[in-house]
Design an enzyme around this catalytic site. Sequence first.
Site, PDB file in Angstrom:
ATOM      1  N   ASN A 250      -3.789  -6.856  20.302  1.00 31.88           N
ATOM      2  CA  ASN A 250      -4.318  -8.209  20.187  1.00 31.88           C
ATOM      3  C   ASN A 250      -5.838  -8.158  20.046  1.00 31.88           C
ATOM      4  O   ASN A 250      -6.480  -7.214  20.496  1.00 31.88           O
ATOM      5  CB  ASN A 250      -3.938  -9.031  21.425  1.00 31.88           C
ATOM      6  CG  ASN A 250      -4.308 -10.491  21.291  1.00 31.88           C
ATOM      7  OD1 ASN A 250      -4.292 -11.047  20.183  1.00 31.88           O
ATOM      8  ND2 ASN A 250      -4.641 -11.138  22.392  1.00 31.88           N
TER       9      ASN A 250
ATOM     10  N   ASP B 155      -0.550  -9.386  31.428  1.00 30.02           N
ATOM     11  CA  ASP B 155      -1.810  -9.993  31.850  1.00 30.02           C
ATOM     12  C   ASP B 155      -2.492 -10.596  30.634  1.00 30.02           C
ATOM     13  O   ASP B 155      -2.919  -9.881  29.734  1.00 30.02           O
ATOM     14  CB  ASP B 155      -2.730  -8.949  32.503  1.00 30.02           C
ATOM     15  CG  ASP B 155      -2.126  -8.361  33.767  1.00 30.02           C
ATOM     16  OD1 ASP B 155      -1.469  -9.123  34.499  1.00 30.02           O
ATOM     17  OD2 ASP B 155      -2.291  -7.151  34.002  1.00 30.02           O
ATOM     18  N   LEU B 156      -2.600 -11.909  30.597  1.00 28.24           N
ATOM     19  CA  LEU B 156      -3.126 -12.603  29.421  1.00 28.24           C
ATOM     20  C   LEU B 156      -4.505 -12.081  29.047  1.00 28.24           C
ATOM     21  O   LEU B 156      -5.450 -12.168  29.839  1.00 28.24           O
ATOM     22  CB  LEU B 156      -3.200 -14.111  29.690  1.00 28.24           C
ATOM     23  CG  LEU B 156      -3.740 -14.968  28.546  1.00 28.24           C
ATOM     24  CD1 LEU B 156      -2.840 -14.858  27.325  1.00 28.24           C
ATOM     25  CD2 LEU B 156      -3.882 -16.423  28.987  1.00 28.24           C
ATOM     26  N   ASP B 157      -4.614 -11.520  27.840  1.00 29.02           N
ATOM     27  CA  ASP B 157      -5.879 -11.009  27.298  1.00 29.02           C
ATOM     28  C   ASP B 157      -6.531  -9.957  28.193  1.00 29.02           C
ATOM     29  O   ASP B 157      -7.743  -9.762  28.148  1.00 29.02           O
ATOM     30  CB  ASP B 157      -6.870 -12.158  27.058  1.00 29.02           C
ATOM     31  CG  ASP B 157      -6.470 -13.032  25.881  1.00 29.02           C
ATOM     32  OD1 ASP B 157      -5.651 -12.573  25.058  1.00 29.02           O
ATOM     33  OD2 ASP B 157      -6.968 -14.172  25.792  1.00 29.02           O
ATOM     34  N   GLU B 158      -5.735  -9.267  29.005  1.00 29.17           N
ATOM     35  CA  GLU B 158      -6.301  -8.272  29.918  1.00 29.17           C
ATOM     36  C   GLU B 158      -5.568  -6.937  29.838  1.00 29.17           C
ATOM     37  O   GLU B 158      -5.599  -6.147  30.776  1.00 29.17           O
ATOM     38  CB  GLU B 158      -6.286  -8.804  31.358  1.00 29.17           C
ATOM     39  CG  GLU B 158      -7.187 -10.010  31.581  1.00 29.17           C
ATOM     40  CD  GLU B 158      -7.206 -10.478  33.027  1.00 29.17           C
ATOM     41  OE1 GLU B 158      -6.664  -9.747  33.885  1.00 29.17           O
ATOM     42  OE2 GLU B 158      -7.767 -11.552  33.295  1.00 29.17           O
TER      43      GLU B 158
END
Length: 288
Positions: free
Chosen positions: A193, A229-232
């Site tokens: 992403n 983990d969203l965007d992590e």
Amino acid sequence: MSSLPDSWIFTANCPSKLGTVDVVTRFMADSQHYVNEIHSFDDRVSERFFIRIEFQPGSEAFTQEAFDEQFAARAAEFDMEWSLTAPGHRERVAILVSKYDHCLNDLLFRHRTGQLNIEVPVIISNHPDLQHLAEWHGIPYYHLPITPDTKPQQEAQILELLEKYEIDLVVLARYMQVLSPDMCETLDGWAINIHHSLLPGFKGARPYHQAWEKGVKMVGATAHYVNNDLDEGPIITQGIQSVDHAHYPEDLVSKGQDIERITLFNAVRYHCDKRVFLSGRRTVVFSN
């Protein structure tokens, strides 16, 4: 730097132990394999060793099966996991996108011009806007609309397409949907992403406009593996550029999109060139 056309890629990792470099390089020398490039790293925190080698076989009769059989005895002492990638191998990449076209455009251009040694057999989107771009490149485009109520069915359709096209890597090229936990778990380790990196963090719509209002002095982007983990997820590449008071919101958007393009390209390139190793929540990246 590109790999030589007849080079094989060897990657391995194992627990840290004296002799890890020697067991690999000595085997290469004993087998008359010529090493063109070598990178290694011993992580003293995780106590794991990582190595990547590009080599030219010492014989025209070289086969992966024979290599694995002969190397296995030496690797067993180190509990080493390894893989070989043949010359000319091209990862099959599915690109997911919404309405922003800058990352998709860049990946397709680099694919067409040979800067990315990949195949792009399918593009998937929740909007019809970029179908013309896929058609120009001769790539099948699937428009799969999504609503909160149809999210499970839409993600199931995506997974069916990934299986149909035998996809090795999924790239979210500004795909503006939050993946479900089940989807993240399925794609863990084989999906990349890209998103903006602004300090402080600006959530929601028009992040660059929010950043301008706060007078930020730096814009950036982060490419990472997808996980729950969203965007992590584990970070592969990051890019930054300084800005100042003379940059208006549209300037920040332009610079930010440029950084997103390059950062995503490098992440995809490193992954497909077997330069990235997952190590827990972190990565080891042998950039060139």
